[in-house]
Design an enzyme around this catalytic site. Structure first.
Site, mmCIF file in Angstrom:
data_model
loop_
_atom_site.group_PDB
_atom_site.id
_atom_site.type_symbol
_atom_site.label_atom_id
_atom_site.label_comp_id
_atom_site.label_asym_id
_atom_site.label_seq_id
_atom_site.Cartn_x
_atom_site.Cartn_y
_atom_site.Cartn_z
ATOM 1 N N SER A 36 0.844 -1.189 0.000
ATOM 2 C CA SER A 36 0.000 0.000 0.000
ATOM 3 C C SER A 36 0.888 1.251 0.000
ATOM 4 O O SER A 36 2.073 1.174 -0.311
ATOM 5 C CB SER A 36 -0.944 -0.011 1.203
ATOM 6 O OG SER A 36 -1.901 1.025 1.095
ATOM 7 N N LYS A 39 -0.316 7.447 0.737
ATOM 8 C CA LYS A 39 -1.385 8.218 0.107
ATOM 9 C C LYS A 39 -2.773 7.688 0.475
ATOM 10 O O LYS A 39 -3.793 8.355 0.236
ATOM 11 C CB LYS A 39 -1.219 8.222 -1.415
ATOM 12 C CG LYS A 39 -0.012 9.013 -1.895
ATOM 13 C CD LYS A 39 0.168 8.918 -3.394
ATOM 14 C CE LYS A 39 1.308 9.808 -3.876
ATOM 15 N NZ LYS A 39 2.609 9.473 -3.272
ATOM 16 N N LYS A 51 -6.311 2.672 -3.041
ATOM 17 C CA LYS A 51 -5.412 1.876 -2.201
ATOM 18 C C LYS A 51 -6.007 1.671 -0.805
ATOM 19 O O LYS A 51 -5.812 0.630 -0.174
ATOM 20 C CB LYS A 51 -4.039 2.541 -2.107
ATOM 21 C CG LYS A 51 -3.121 2.244 -3.282
ATOM 22 C CD LYS A 51 -2.726 0.782 -3.305
ATOM 23 C CE LYS A 51 -1.595 0.510 -4.278
ATOM 24 N NZ LYS A 51 -1.161 -0.920 -4.238
ATOM 25 N N LEU A 77 13.436 5.901 -2.329
ATOM 26 C CA LEU A 77 14.519 6.593 -3.025
ATOM 27 C C LEU A 77 15.188 5.683 -4.060
ATOM 28 O O LEU A 77 15.535 4.546 -3.755
ATOM 29 C CB LEU A 77 15.566 7.070 -2.018
ATOM 30 C CG LEU A 77 15.202 8.308 -1.192
ATOM 31 C CD1 LEU A 77 16.226 8.525 -0.096
ATOM 32 C CD2 LEU A 77 15.120 9.538 -2.084
ATOM 33 N N GLY A 78 15.329 6.200 -5.252
ATOM 34 C CA GLY A 78 16.003 5.438 -6.296
ATOM 35 C C GLY A 78 15.091 4.542 -7.098
ATOM 36 O O GLY A 78 15.528 3.945 -8.085
ATOM 37 N N SER A 79 13.821 4.430 -6.708
ATOM 38 C CA SER A 79 12.883 3.610 -7.475
ATOM 39 C C SER A 79 12.460 4.364 -8.737
ATOM 40 O O SER A 79 12.730 5.562 -8.896
ATOM 41 C CB SER A 79 11.658 3.270 -6.629
ATOM 42 O OG SER A 79 10.910 4.436 -6.353
ATOM 43 N N VAL A 83 11.678 10.928 -7.076
ATOM 44 C CA VAL A 83 12.084 12.219 -7.655
ATOM 45 C C VAL A 83 13.585 12.255 -7.965
ATOM 46 O O VAL A 83 14.033 13.095 -8.758
ATOM 47 C CB VAL A 83 11.742 13.393 -6.712
ATOM 48 C CG1 VAL A 83 10.254 13.535 -6.545
ATOM 49 C CG2 VAL A 83 12.437 13.260 -5.372
ATOM 50 N N THR A 100 6.444 21.009 -7.549
ATOM 51 C CA THR A 100 5.074 21.529 -7.600
ATOM 52 C C THR A 100 4.835 22.674 -6.621
ATOM 53 O O THR A 100 4.107 23.608 -6.924
ATOM 54 C CB THR A 100 4.056 20.409 -7.329
ATOM 55 O OG1 THR A 100 4.338 19.805 -6.067
ATOM 56 C CG2 THR A 100 4.110 19.354 -8.423
#
Length: 282
Positions: A36, A39, A51, A77-79, A83, A100
């Site tokens: 999950s 979010k 979800k 991170l890194g997936s 970002v 954003t």
């Protein structure tokens, strides 16, 4: 992506999860771990809300010997969805880095941490558990971008703010309510279970797949879902029902000091400037 493809998002996250869980139960799979997201906590977008429905189905489907556990991730991170690769690409191209909002924050975890959480969930999780990793303090994305610019050695890279995307939150949360217990691992908490009659949930999911107004039906299942389009709809349907309190009679005019209004979002009390009734005093 899911905001612009709501029906497909529902099919993937809700129906897809339901089908996998149903098959796992049918064939007596011992352990099932649902991936999950943070979010899903007080969602403002279709991704998070669907979800959350998947979490509800996982929490309330434990029977026939199958233990179903869910894990909530922050940003890994890194997936592929992180970002970091995006910022690296933008820096390599000379900028600007696009963010954003200047105040937006996110929780982050490393790929090894994400993998360990899944394995630990399968090991220590009991049926109906939602496991959450302690990811420390949330990180301001703009600070992350500034650090990456500094490390690149090219201080001429600009940062451009593009505005929040549809359904995007300034910050994410990990718990709907406070977790009710800790695990044997100090860094892992278990979210409080939410009971939902399984047969009703199955009927609600079936209705969701068939209905036209997807957002309203999602909110029926996930009451804490606060999508921007639903807020606009509530404002359009706002109804004022005067409930006069303590009228004051002066020279044949009843003046109501305040009027209690019953709205869709919450009751409000407004001055009764426009509400004056002519009466005949006998």
């Amino acid at each position: 992506m899911v905001e612009y493809n709501k029906t497909e998002g529902i099919k993937n996250n809700v129906l897809g999860t339901k089908n996998c869980i149903d098959v796992a139960i049918k064939y007596h799979v011992k352990k099932f771990v649902l991936i999950s997201t943070d979010k899903a906590v007080r969602p403002t977008n279709v991704m998070g809300a669907t979800k959350r429905i998947a979490e509800l189905y996982a929490q309330n489907s434990n029977w026939n010997g199958t233990e179903i556990t869910a894990v909530r991730f922050g940003n890994v991170l890194g997936s592929s969805g992180s970002v970091i690769p995006k910022f690296k690409k933008q820096i390599a191209e000379g900028g600007p880095i696009t963010i954003t909002h200047p105040d937006i924050t996110r929780y982050f975890m490393l790929i090894p941490e994400a993998c360990q959480l899944v394995l630990q969930a399968a090991s220590i999780g009991k049926g109906g558990d939602i496991l959450i990793l302690d990811m420390g303090e949330s990180v301001k994305i703009v600070d992350l971008a500034k650090n990456m610019i500094k490390l690149s050695g090219n201080n001429d890279i600009d940062i451009k703010f593009t505005g929040l995307r549809p359904g995007e939150k300034l910050y994410e949360e990990l718990l709907i309510n406070e977790s009710d217990k800790m695990t044997e691992y100090n860094s892992i908490a278990i979210a409080k279970a939410h009971k939902y009659d399984l047969k009703k949930l199955q009927m609600d999911i079936s209705a969701l797949l068939k209905c036209e107004d997807k957002l309203s039906k999602i909110k029926d299942i996930v009451p804490e879902f606060m999508h921007a389009d639903l807020k606009k709809k509530e404002k359009r349907n706002y109804v004022i029902k005067p409930s006069f309190t303590s009228p004051i009679v002066t020279e044949g005019i009843v003046e109501h000091p305040q009027i209690v209004t019953e709205g869709i979002e919450h009751p409000q009390i407004i001055p009764a400037m426009a509400y004056r009734e002519k009466v005949t005093i006998i």
